[in-house]
Design a protein around this motif. Structure first.
Motif, mmCIF file in Angstrom:
data_model
loop_
_atom_site.group_PDB
_atom_site.id
_atom_site.type_symbol
_atom_site.label_atom_id
_atom_site.label_comp_id
_atom_site.label_asym_id
_atom_site.label_seq_id
_atom_site.Cartn_x
_atom_site.Cartn_y
_atom_site.Cartn_z
ATOM 1 N N GLY A 114 26.995 19.591 -21.322
ATOM 2 C CA GLY A 114 27.443 20.627 -20.408
ATOM 3 C C GLY A 114 27.758 20.170 -19.008
ATOM 4 N N ARG A 115 27.319 18.960 -18.642
ATOM 5 C CA ARG A 115 27.564 18.452 -17.299
ATOM 6 C C ARG A 115 27.242 16.963 -17.299
ATOM 7 N N ASP A 116 27.554 16.274 -16.217
ATOM 8 C CA ASP A 116 27.302 14.839 -16.136
ATOM 9 C C ASP A 116 25.851 14.607 -15.730
ATOM 10 N N THR A 117 24.994 14.387 -16.706
ATOM 11 C CA THR A 117 23.565 14.195 -16.420
ATOM 12 C C THR A 117 23.285 12.811 -15.842
ATOM 13 N N GLY A 118 24.230 11.861 -16.016
ATOM 14 C CA GLY A 118 24.064 10.556 -15.386
ATOM 15 C C GLY A 118 24.133 10.657 -13.884
ATOM 16 N N VAL A 119 25.105 11.443 -13.373
ATOM 17 C CA VAL A 119 25.195 11.680 -11.927
ATOM 18 C C VAL A 119 23.932 12.354 -11.426
ATOM 19 N N GLU A 120 23.430 13.333 -12.179
ATOM 20 C CA GLU A 120 22.206 14.022 -11.768
ATOM 21 C C GLU A 120 21.049 13.042 -11.646
ATOM 22 N N PHE A 121 20.886 12.176 -12.646
ATOM 23 C CA PHE A 121 19.803 11.199 -12.573
ATOM 24 C C PHE A 121 19.944 10.295 -11.367
ATOM 25 N N ARG A 122 21.128 9.733 -11.184
ATOM 26 C CA ARG A 122 21.300 8.747 -10.113
ATOM 27 C C ARG A 122 21.152 9.374 -8.733
ATOM 28 N N GLU A 123 21.750 10.563 -8.533
ATOM 29 C CA GLU A 123 21.768 11.143 -7.191
ATOM 30 C C GLU A 123 20.502 11.929 -6.870
ATOM 31 N N GLN A 124 19.849 12.500 -7.890
ATOM 32 C CA GLN A 124 18.691 13.342 -7.636
ATOM 33 C C GLN A 124 17.362 12.635 -7.867
ATOM 34 N N ILE A 125 17.379 11.499 -8.577
ATOM 35 C CA ILE A 125 16.123 10.830 -8.914
ATOM 36 C C ILE A 125 16.121 9.374 -8.468
ATOM 37 N N GLN A 126 17.072 8.577 -8.962
ATOM 38 C CA GLN A 126 17.055 7.144 -8.667
ATOM 39 C C GLN A 126 17.261 6.853 -7.188
ATOM 40 N N THR A 127 18.320 7.406 -6.607
ATOM 41 C CA THR A 127 18.608 7.124 -5.197
ATOM 42 C C THR A 127 17.493 7.613 -4.271
ATOM 43 N N PRO A 128 16.980 8.854 -4.428
ATOM 44 C CA PRO A 128 15.863 9.280 -3.568
ATOM 45 C C PRO A 128 14.608 8.427 -3.736
ATOM 46 N N PHE A 129 14.371 7.902 -4.946
ATOM 47 C CA PHE A 129 13.206 7.034 -5.169
ATOM 48 C C PHE A 129 13.303 5.785 -4.297
ATOM 49 N N PHE A 130 14.421 5.070 -4.391
ATOM 50 C CA PHE A 130 14.567 3.858 -3.590
ATOM 51 C C PHE A 130 14.686 4.195 -2.107
ATOM 52 N N ARG A 131 15.310 5.313 -1.776
ATOM 53 C CA ARG A 131 15.451 5.705 -0.377
ATOM 54 C C ARG A 131 14.079 5.884 0.277
ATOM 55 N N TYR A 132 13.179 6.529 -0.441
ATOM 56 C CA TYR A 132 11.854 6.794 0.132
ATOM 57 C C TYR A 132 11.044 5.504 0.283
ATOM 58 N N TRP A 133 11.009 4.683 -0.777
ATOM 59 C CA TRP A 133 10.121 3.527 -0.749
ATOM 60 C C TRP A 133 10.705 2.332 -0.007
ATOM 61 N N LEU A 134 12.034 2.235 0.109
ATOM 62 C CA LEU A 134 12.638 1.077 0.774
ATOM 63 C C LEU A 134 13.201 1.393 2.160
ATOM 64 N N HIS A 135 13.549 2.671 2.407
ATOM 65 C CA HIS A 135 14.047 3.078 3.727
ATOM 66 C C HIS A 135 13.063 3.951 4.492
ATOM 67 N N GLY A 136 12.080 4.505 3.790
ATOM 68 C CA GLY A 136 11.125 5.387 4.457
ATOM 69 C C GLY A 136 11.705 6.749 4.796
ATOM 70 N N ILE A 137 12.685 7.198 4.023
ATOM 71 C CA ILE A 137 13.351 8.480 4.286
ATOM 72 C C ILE A 137 13.146 9.389 3.074
ATOM 73 N N GLY A 138 12.843 10.643 3.304
ATOM 74 C CA GLY A 138 12.689 11.595 2.220
ATOM 75 C C GLY A 138 11.238 11.828 1.866
ATOM 76 N N THR A 139 10.981 12.220 0.638
ATOM 77 C CA THR A 139 9.633 12.565 0.208
ATOM 78 C C THR A 139 9.276 11.796 -1.054
#
Length: 620
Positions: free
Chosen positions: A338-363
């Protein structure tokens, strides 16, 4: 796609395979296009003096200290910069990273020998393995790559996923985040080379051959037929493959021949046992329909949970095949999402994970498990995995071919079929293409099972249409009460979601071949697994079966989160061969199936009897 030549990359561009631009279609010279990255290749020294081929891609024009995203791979590193940002990288590039890729020891431009070994030696200071190579590489990178913030993340799918995960055994202080995706821990259990001790024959021919035939390429196995089923049936056994084609030059194949049982060759390579307290944030990722490595990432997560006081490890899974969450993922084979779940994973899960632990941004992630539930296609967050609130429920295989939540009387009759090793049940529709480079392999675990339904050597059991949604969340399993007339045997169990006959209106103008691909009546496999009889009592000391004796066959069906929707039916198929994804069981006990002789292969009558059931964790 080679297993996987994905560099955690790209929905459309897979860096090791497509870094060079296409040749212009006009004789006039095309204007030069400046890459968004700069390129540098270095040789990084290890503690034993071996040097690893390493490529550094730095975002052009970005200033200030950046973290490093590091990937180690046996499939080759970029030889030039990509002309544009690969689609799967966009959100990461927006945050800013220095991307580093390294050929693993013994592959392409790196020194040493490539053994396919996953063993680690945490108590031997002189040992060299994939964990020490990861440590030494990170140490060199943070000391020699300019303009970093001193933080390194590792990532990877498949072999690169293992290479990222094994760095957790003895993590470098600069390693601040790791995402092992479709990683593996156990060559014997359910990753790559076996499924519950049953040898994955076609994958030895395709994957192992491609990695060990030459150092600086990925060669395809030379099948003599367009149908690998036919080719491997002629070859017969692993010994036939090794002697007739490998000529003893594929060390892993020889090792598999020499180690038919679950001995120290396998247990010594189960590196996950060396994990201690979880100190590095870890994003484990798995696909419920991963046809290559469905086991390892779950087990890494489970091991980390045993000592994770700071809640640093999380688990993510969805209706994906091997690594497909890194590309466009709006269909699971023929099943629409029904939608591109790969984009959802990368933009909503993978990128925020690395953003928080490597950049110190987010939750920080506030869940233990984030699951894209199949059937409903809804994201679920769980505080624990397996989640609480399920009820253990038995679904019984009845003698009339039905499935029922009511237990049968113990006197109910058995059903039987004849299993013939000379005519094994194919694991997907014939002709069966090689694993590479055709796409069929990627989706076979979600393929319509009607191609074997009503074969005389396949038993099918089906329920009435469901009157309400049925959600199963957690570990599924089958328990067969079964016998064989032989002294060895396999039983394969498939749990299937049967879509309604009127699920979707068929397009009468569809092209040739569209009709058998429609979803009306589609038999969608949710879980499939094999159990080898010789290992029922012990996988270290195999034993012959007693002909005709009804025994319990426990067949684990792994973790899932699936909704059987109202109006759908549940089906179970039982068979005794699954070729050539699994080698043929001779059905007479021999010391080593890989060395079985033609006369060892015999027909056997298989019986499935009262009390056989599927164990379901039903979410109320």
């Amino acid at each position: 796609m080679r297993k996987l030549a994905i560099l955690l990359a790209a929905s459309t561009a897979l860096l090791p395979l497509s870094l060079t631009a296409a040749r212009p279609q006009t004789p006039l010279p095309a204007p030069a296009q400046q890459s968004p990255f700069t390129f540098e290749k270095v040789m990084v020294p290890m503690r034993d003096g071996a040097k690893m081929e390493t490529v550094i891609l730095r975002p052009r024009g970005q200033t200030g200290p950046l973290p490093i995203l590091f990937q180690r791979t046996p499939y080759g590193v970029p030889q030039a910069t990509p002309p544009t940002v690969p689609g799967g990288w966009k959100s990461l590039v927006d945050d800013g990273y220095i991307f580093v890729f390294q050929s693993m020891r013994g592959r392409f431009g790196s020194d040493g020998a490539f053994t396919l070994s996953t063993a680690v030696h945490p108590n031997d200071p002189k040992a060299v393995d994939e964990a020490t190579d990861a440590y030494d590489s990170i140490d060199w990178l943070v000391k020699h790559v300019p303009d970093t913030n001193g933080k390194v993340g590792m990532w990877g799918v498949s072999y690169p996923g293992f290479a990222a995960a094994v760095a957790l055994v003895h993590p470098h202080p600069a390693l601040k985040a790791v995402s092992p995706q479709a990683a593996w821990i156990d060559y014997w259990q359910n990753d790559d080379l076996h499924r519950n001790g049953a040898l994955r024959l076609s994958y030895v021919a395709d994957w192992v051959y491609s990695l060990q035939q030459t150092k600086e390429s990925l060669e395809d196995f030379p099948y003599d037929s367009v149908d690998t089923y036919e080719s491997l049936l002629k070859i017969g056994t692993l010994e036939g493959l090794d002697q007739g084609y490998f000529k003893g030059k594929i060390p892993m194949a020889t090792a598999l021949l020499d180690h038919p049982d679950h001995d120290s060759f396998y247990t010594d390579q189960n590196w996950q046992k060396a994990l201690g307290k979880t100190t590095v944030p870890t994003l484990n990722v798995a696909g419920f329909w991963d046809q290559e490595d469905p086991w390892g990432s779950w087990q890494i997560y489970a091991k980390q949970q045993q000592n994770d006081p700071d809640h640093l490890s999380v688990m993510v899974a969805g209706p994906w095949a091997h690594g497909t969450w890194q590309g466009k993922m709006d269909k699971l084979g023929n099943i629409p999402l029904g939608r591109d779940t790969g984009v959802e994973f990368r933009e909503q899960i993978q990128t925020p994970f690395f953003r928080y632990w490597l950049h110190g941004i987010g939750t920080k992630p506030d869940y233990h498990a984030r699951i894209l539930q199949s059937g409903s296609n809804v994201w679920k967050s769980y505080a624990n995995w397996p989640p609480k609130g399920t009820t253990a429920t038995s679904l019984y295989l009845r003698a009339d071919g039905s499935l029922s939540f009511d237990a049968p009387p113990p006197t109910e009759a058995c059903r039987d079929y004849v299993s013939d090793p000379a005519n094994p049940v194919p694991f997907r529709e014939r002709p069966i293409s090689p694993t590479y480079p055709r796409p069929e392999w990627r989706w076979w675990e979600s393929a319509d099972q009607r191609f074997v339904d009503h074969r005389p050597d396949v038993l099918s059991y089906v329920s009435a249409p469901l009157t309400a949604d049925l959600t199963v969340t957690g570990a599924l399993a089958a328990q067969l009460q079964a016998s064989t007339s032989g002294t060895d045997s396999d039983f394969v169990v498939k749990l299937i979601d049967v879509l309604p006959e009127d699920d979707a209106k068929f397009d009468e103008n569809a092209s040739l071949g569209g009709y058998p691909r429609q979803l009306n009546g589609y038999q969608w496999p949710i879980a499939m697994e094999v159990r080898r009889g010789r290992f029922l009592a012990s996988d270290t000391k195999p034993q012959a079966l007693v002909p005709g004796k009804v025994m319990q066959w426990d067949v684990p069906l792994r973790d899932h989160d699936h909704v059987f929707q109202k109006g759908h039916r549940i089906m179970v198929q039982v068979q005794s061969s699954w070729f050539p994804v699994i080698d043929r069981n001779p059905q007479s006990f021999v010391p080593n199936i890989g060395r079985a002789k033609p006369g060892d292969f015999v027909k056997a009558t298989q019986k499935v009897c009262a009390g056989s059931k599927i164990a379901l964790p039903v979410m109320r």
